[in-house]
Design an enzyme around this catalytic site. Structure first.
Site, PDB file in Angstrom:
ATOM      1  N   GLY A 133       0.785  -1.224   0.000  1.00  0.00           N
ATOM      2  CA  GLY A 133       0.000   0.000   0.000  1.00  0.00           C
ATOM      3  C   GLY A 133       0.814   1.268   0.000  1.00  0.00           C
ATOM      4  N   SER A 135       3.801   1.381  -1.824  1.00  0.00           N
ATOM      5  CA  SER A 135       4.673   1.227  -2.989  1.00  0.00           C
ATOM      6  C   SER A 135       6.099   0.833  -2.621  1.00  0.00           C
ATOM      7  CB  SER A 135       4.681   2.513  -3.837  1.00  0.00           C
ATOM      8  OG  SER A 135       3.403   2.771  -4.328  1.00  0.00           O
ATOM      9  N   SER A 136       6.233  -0.120  -1.716  1.00  0.00           N
ATOM     10  CA  SER A 136       7.570  -0.606  -1.381  1.00  0.00           C
ATOM     11  C   SER A 136       8.227  -1.255  -2.591  1.00  0.00           C
ATOM     12  CB  SER A 136       7.505  -1.595  -0.216  1.00  0.00           C
ATOM     13  OG  SER A 136       6.625  -2.668  -0.497  1.00  0.00           O
ATOM     14  N   SER A 137       7.432  -1.863  -3.476  1.00  0.00           N
ATOM     15  CA  SER A 137       8.001  -2.486  -4.677  1.00  0.00           C
ATOM     16  C   SER A 137       8.582  -1.440  -5.611  1.00  0.00           C
ATOM     17  CB  SER A 137       6.931  -3.317  -5.400  1.00  0.00           C
ATOM     18  OG  SER A 137       5.817  -2.513  -5.737  1.00  0.00           O
ATOM     19  N   ALA A 138       7.842  -0.359  -5.853  1.00  0.00           N
ATOM     20  CA  ALA A 138       8.374   0.701  -6.708  1.00  0.00           C
ATOM     21  C   ALA A 138       9.566   1.379  -6.049  1.00  0.00           C
ATOM     22  CB  ALA A 138       7.285   1.727  -7.017  1.00  0.00           C
ATOM     23  N   ALA A 139       9.529   1.521  -4.727  1.00  0.00           N
ATOM     24  CA  ALA A 139      10.642   2.155  -4.016  1.00  0.00           C
ATOM     25  C   ALA A 139      11.924   1.352  -4.174  1.00  0.00           C
ATOM     26  CB  ALA A 139      10.301   2.313  -2.533  1.00  0.00           C
ATOM     27  N   ASP A 181       3.238   5.401  -8.799  1.00  0.00           N
ATOM     28  CA  ASP A 181       4.143   5.035  -7.710  1.00  0.00           C
ATOM     29  C   ASP A 181       5.543   5.611  -7.926  1.00  0.00           C
ATOM     30  OD1 ASP A 181       1.978   3.630  -6.815  1.00  0.00           O
ATOM     31  OD2 ASP A 181       2.739   1.671  -7.422  1.00  0.00           O
TER      32      ASP A 181
END
Length: 415
Positions: A133, A135-139, A181
């Site tokens: 929620g 955006s840890s993946s985009a980060a 994101d």
């Protein structure tokens, strides 16, 4: 639900210290990417349809401490996930289906298509928020792109980093999302609301007035953890495409790209009656959300947090009713937050199939809100609550590289 009290800079210290201690990188060669998590107060589920969105980066971040490896090899460790990842930048393996190293491999894969990669990195990652929620993946994708580009002496602008991170998720991982994101993580500025036009790439930063009331962003993580690629996220994108195709055909433009952002508000008003079922609801959400973004930007510029919060809540309700993405535990979190005194507004943070809710909260009410949410959610969903958490955040600048030589921390922003 546990309350996260970890200081915002702790992830940076942990990643840096681990790299220096465990990998043995010399202090003078270590740099750290600070890639912040983000929230989208308004503009839910419209980026992949070329709508307008808003974003804020958080003072909590994904930290990637790295040093050039002296070879083509990439060697990665994580303080949050087990195992070690190894691969060569000139021989990137395919997706490993959920392995935490996928984003590093994806970053190298998309970057080497456009630039020559000759040097790998030795790196350690650390980040406290992995509940979905924010955006840890985009980060983490942005972090690997920044580190690999820096290690290879590549000069890239913010739009290039945004596009490359989109390609990690769209092309390498198969998730059909837009640029919200990545753009929020890279472009945000502390204390300001970032508005991004996903059609043109145009962005603007809207500061709140000097006399605007203070606020905090409270994140309530549900404990639901599942990758978006394994949810109905891509199905919702297909339903938006179906709605757009019907509307464009009715408007006499059947060859236009079948995205709702290609349909004008007047065309939607004239031809909405042709839509039925899920496509009708998806289009209703899209055009309602576009109007909420417009109103929200005006409210933010006036310092009207009550109106801005009310629009956030309306966005959350539309996500449940029209976009149909809320799972019961998340819906419970949403309703609990909205009912709390001191909460201006709330909505799902992220896609709404997992993850968390975000609330705009009066600082004086933060502790009471956190206690009530924890109590109510634990009562209703005790098993999920055991893995849930609450974090209170402020806004921050977008992603950049900290140069730690000489004990100084000099931030070089991606933008």
């Amino acid at each position: 639900m546990r309350r996260i009290h970890e200081p915002p800079g702790r992830a940076i210290e942990a990643a840096r210290d681990s790299l220096q201690r465990e990998v043995g990188a010399a202090t003078g060669t270590v740099r750290v990417v600070r890639s912040p998590y983000r929230v989208c107060p308004l503009g839910a589920h419209v980026d992949h349809q070329l709508g307008q969105v808003t974003a804020m980066a958080l003072d909590r971040c994904l930290a990637l401490a790295y040093s050039p490896s002296g070879s083509r090899e990439v060697v990665l460790e994580s303080l949050d996930f087990p195992g070690r990842v190894r691969f060569a930048v000139d021989d990137v393996p395919p997706q490993a289906s959920g392995d935490w190293g996928d984003y590093a491999r994806g970053a190298a894969a998309v970057l080497k298509v456009h630039r020559r990669l000759e040097r790998g990195i030795i790196a350690t990652t650390s980040g406290p928020l992995h509940g979905g929620g924010v955006s840890s993946s985009a980060a983490v994708g942005v972090a690997y792109l920044l580190a690999l580009a820096d290690a290879n002496g590549l000069s890239l602008g913010p739009d290039e980093f945004i596009e490359l991170d989109r390609r990690i998720e769209n092309e390498y991982l198969g998730l059909r999302n837009g640029i919200l994101d990545q753009a929020g993580i890279i472009l945000s500025r502390r204390g300001q609301l970032t508005r991004i036009d996903c059609r043109t790439g145009r962005r603007e930063w809207i500061p709140a007035p000097a006399d605007a009331p203070p606020y905090r962003l409270l994140l309530a993580f549900s404990g639901i953890r599942r990758t978006l690629a394994g949810t109905d996220y891509n199905l919702r994108v297909e339903e938006c495409t179906s709605a757009a195709r019907t509307l464009l055909e009715a408007a006499g433009r059947p060859s236009a790209n079948p995205l709702l952002g290609e349909v004008s508000a007047d065309e939607y008003a004239e031809h909405a009656h042709r839509l039925t079922g899920p496509p009708a609801r998806r289009a209703a959400h899209f055009f309602g959300e576009i109007d909420r973004v417009r109103q929200g930007v005006d409210a933010w510029a006036r310092g009207d947090l009550a109106q801005f919060g009310a629009l956030m809540t309306a966005s959350g309700e539309s996500s449940i009713v029209n976009y149909e993405c809320g799972r019961p535990p998340l819906i419970d979190l949403f309703h609990t937050l909205v009912a709390c005194k001191g909460v201006h507004g709330a909505r799902f943070s992220g896609a709404g199939f997992r993850g968390c809710c975000v609330a705009l909260v009066d600082p004086e009410a933060v502790d009471d809100v956190a206690r009530r949410v924890s109590h109510e959610y634990t009562r209703r969903h005790p098993l999920l609550a055991a893995n849930g958490s609450i974090a209170v955040c402020e806004t921050a600048d977008g992603a950049g590289i900290l140069d730690l030589q000489g004990g100084a921390e000099r931030l070089t922003r991606a933008s």
